[in-house]
Design a protein around this motif. Structure first.
Motif, PDB file in Angstrom:
ATOM      1  N   MET A   5       0.869  -1.190   0.000  1.00  0.00           N
ATOM      2  CA  MET A   5       0.000   0.000   0.000  1.00  0.00           C
ATOM      3  C   MET A   5       0.895   1.226   0.000  1.00  0.00           C
ATOM      4  SD  MET A   5      -3.307   0.877   0.120  1.00  0.00           S
ATOM      5  CE  MET A   5      -4.281  -0.289   1.093  1.00  0.00           C
ATOM      6  N   VAL A   6       0.741   2.069  -1.006  1.00  0.00           N
ATOM      7  CA  VAL A   6       1.617   3.241  -1.134  1.00  0.00           C
ATOM      8  C   VAL A   6       0.777   4.510  -1.151  1.00  0.00           C
ATOM      9  CG1 VAL A   6       3.399   1.943  -2.374  1.00  0.00           C
ATOM     10  CG2 VAL A   6       1.599   3.113  -3.666  1.00  0.00           C
ATOM     11  N   GLY A   7       1.411   5.632  -0.868  1.00  0.00           N
ATOM     12  CA  GLY A   7       0.676   6.880  -0.890  1.00  0.00           C
ATOM     13  C   GLY A   7       1.547   8.076  -0.611  1.00  0.00           C
ATOM     14  N   GLY A   8       1.010   9.236  -0.896  1.00  0.00           N
ATOM     15  CA  GLY A   8       1.725  10.479  -0.660  1.00  0.00           C
ATOM     16  C   GLY A   8       1.052  11.632  -1.382  1.00  0.00           C
ATOM     17  N   PHE A   9       1.580  12.826  -1.151  1.00  0.00           N
ATOM     18  CA  PHE A   9       1.044  14.021  -1.795  1.00  0.00           C
ATOM     19  C   PHE A   9       1.625  14.173  -3.200  1.00  0.00           C
ATOM     20  CE2 PHE A   9       0.388  15.487   2.682  1.00  0.00           C
ATOM     21  CZ  PHE A   9      -0.986  15.707   2.586  1.00  0.00           C
ATOM     22  N   GLY A  10       0.752  14.470  -4.154  1.00  0.00           N
ATOM     23  CA  GLY A  10       1.175  14.714  -5.524  1.00  0.00           C
ATOM     24  C   GLY A  10       0.417  15.904  -6.097  1.00  0.00           C
ATOM     25  N   ARG A  11       1.080  16.641  -6.953  1.00  0.00           N
ATOM     26  CA  ARG A  11       0.475  17.856  -7.507  1.00  0.00           C
ATOM     27  C   ARG A  11       0.174  17.679  -8.991  1.00  0.00           C
ATOM     28  NH1 ARG A  11       2.892  22.241  -9.673  1.00  0.00           N
ATOM     29  NH2 ARG A  11       4.947  21.548  -8.960  1.00  0.00           N
ATOM     30  N   ILE A  12      -1.062  17.999  -9.370  1.00  0.00           N
ATOM     31  CA  ILE A  12      -1.463  18.053 -10.785  1.00  0.00           C
ATOM     32  C   ILE A  12      -1.813  19.496 -11.080  1.00  0.00           C
ATOM     33  CG2 ILE A  12      -3.043  17.213 -12.555  1.00  0.00           C
ATOM     34  CD1 ILE A  12      -3.553  14.755 -10.893  1.00  0.00           C
TER      35      ILE A  12
END
Length: 316
Positions: A95-102
């Protein structure tokens, strides 16, 4: 990786390559024949991929070259910062995750991640999270809520990890808590099945304001193989099981269990990852724009109503 139903297409493409090479070697003009064969190949592709059986859709969802969660995240975000650990037991790499910007908008991305090679697959357990994976996901959701950032869940798992240690650490409780807590999240939640969506392992991160599926994916309480092994004591009836389970995106949409089917490039998402990523990015932006116009209270009420209205109730 070549699937059985793709062999006629590959054979024609091989003939086309031979024809083009012959033209180069001999200097003979075969442009008309090449054009006819290219048209035939295109027609065969359209006919094949638009009329896949349910089992063939399952095979497409498992294609070895199919994009995984990180493939999409790194393709559609301008900047991504992964966040690790559940602050209790361990960092579950399934299970992976984090903040990303589009563009100008930051999202919290969460999803199951499968491996590309033997070592990576073992480390990520083929995308099957332990309880700490679901607890990490919930921690990231609460973090997104704290900073008022929308959540995007990318679902791709054959199920939660069925090992003894997972049961010892409370697999069922971890998934159940996620289901409960996701209903009350104040930020927009967008859930997209990008590959396999099996059982509670998928549902543990799939309670959202918008639930969508890519065209060649499946979503069900059990995999066709497991269903076949239970009913017939053999995996040989997996195709019949897939038909009976009605697990494709078309089925889920007709049942009202998902909101939208996201089209894939002809031949599957793996044939043009950049185009698929652009479509996914546009879909996320559109859904967020619609959801952001609502108040947190309105979103929560609609989310609860959405799932409460699923299924059929018959009073005796």
């Amino acid at each position: 990786m070549l699937l059985e139903f793709e062999k006629p297409i590959v054979e024609l493409e091989s003939k086309l390559a031979d024809m083009k090479q012959l033209a180069v070697d001999s200097g003979v003009d075969v442009s008309d024949a090449v054009h006819k064969l290219e048209t035939k190949i295109q027609s065969l592709k359209v006919e094949t991929y638009r009329n896949l059986t349910r089992w063939q859709r399952v095979q497409m969802s498992r294609h070895a070259d199919r994009p995984y969660t990180f493939d999409y995240i790194h393709e559609i975000t301008d900047e991504f910062v992964e966040i690790h650990g559940d602050r209790n037991v361990a960092d579950d790499k399934a299970m992976v995750g984090g903040f990303g910007r589009i563009g100008e908008q930051t999202y919290m991305f969460i999803g199951q991640q499968k491996g590309r090679n033997t070592k990576d697959r073992q480390e990520r357990r083929f995308g099957m999270p332990n309880p700490e994976g679901y607890r990490k996901a919930l921690r990231l959701m609460r973090m997104a809520e704290k900073f008022d950032k929308p959540i995007v869940c990318l679902i791709d798992t054959p199920g939660a990890f069925p090992g003894l240690e997972a049961e010892e650490r409370g697999q069922g409780e971890a998934i159940a808590r996620n289901l409960k807590e996701m209903f009350s999240l104040k930020v927009p939640v967008i859930c997209i099945v990008i590959g396999e969506g099996a059982s509670g392992g998928a549902l543990g991160i799939a309670i959202g304001d918008r639930v969508m599926m890519l065209e060649n994916t499946w979503y069900s309480v059990i995999s066709p193989e497991s269903c076949s092994s239970i009913l017939w004591r053999s995996w040989d009836f997996k195709e019949q099981a897939a038909e009976a389970l009605k697990l494709t995106a078309d089925d889920m949409h007709s049942f009202g269990l998902i909101d939208e089917i996201i089209p894939e490039p002809l031949g599957g998402a793996h044939t043009n990852i950049k185009a698929m990523a652009r479509t996914l990015s546009d879909t996320i932006h559109k859904a967020f724009t619609e959801l952001n116009a609502l108040s947190p209270e309105e979103r929560i009420i609609q989310r609860i109503d959405k799932f409460s209205n699923m299924g059929v109730v018959q009073e005796a």
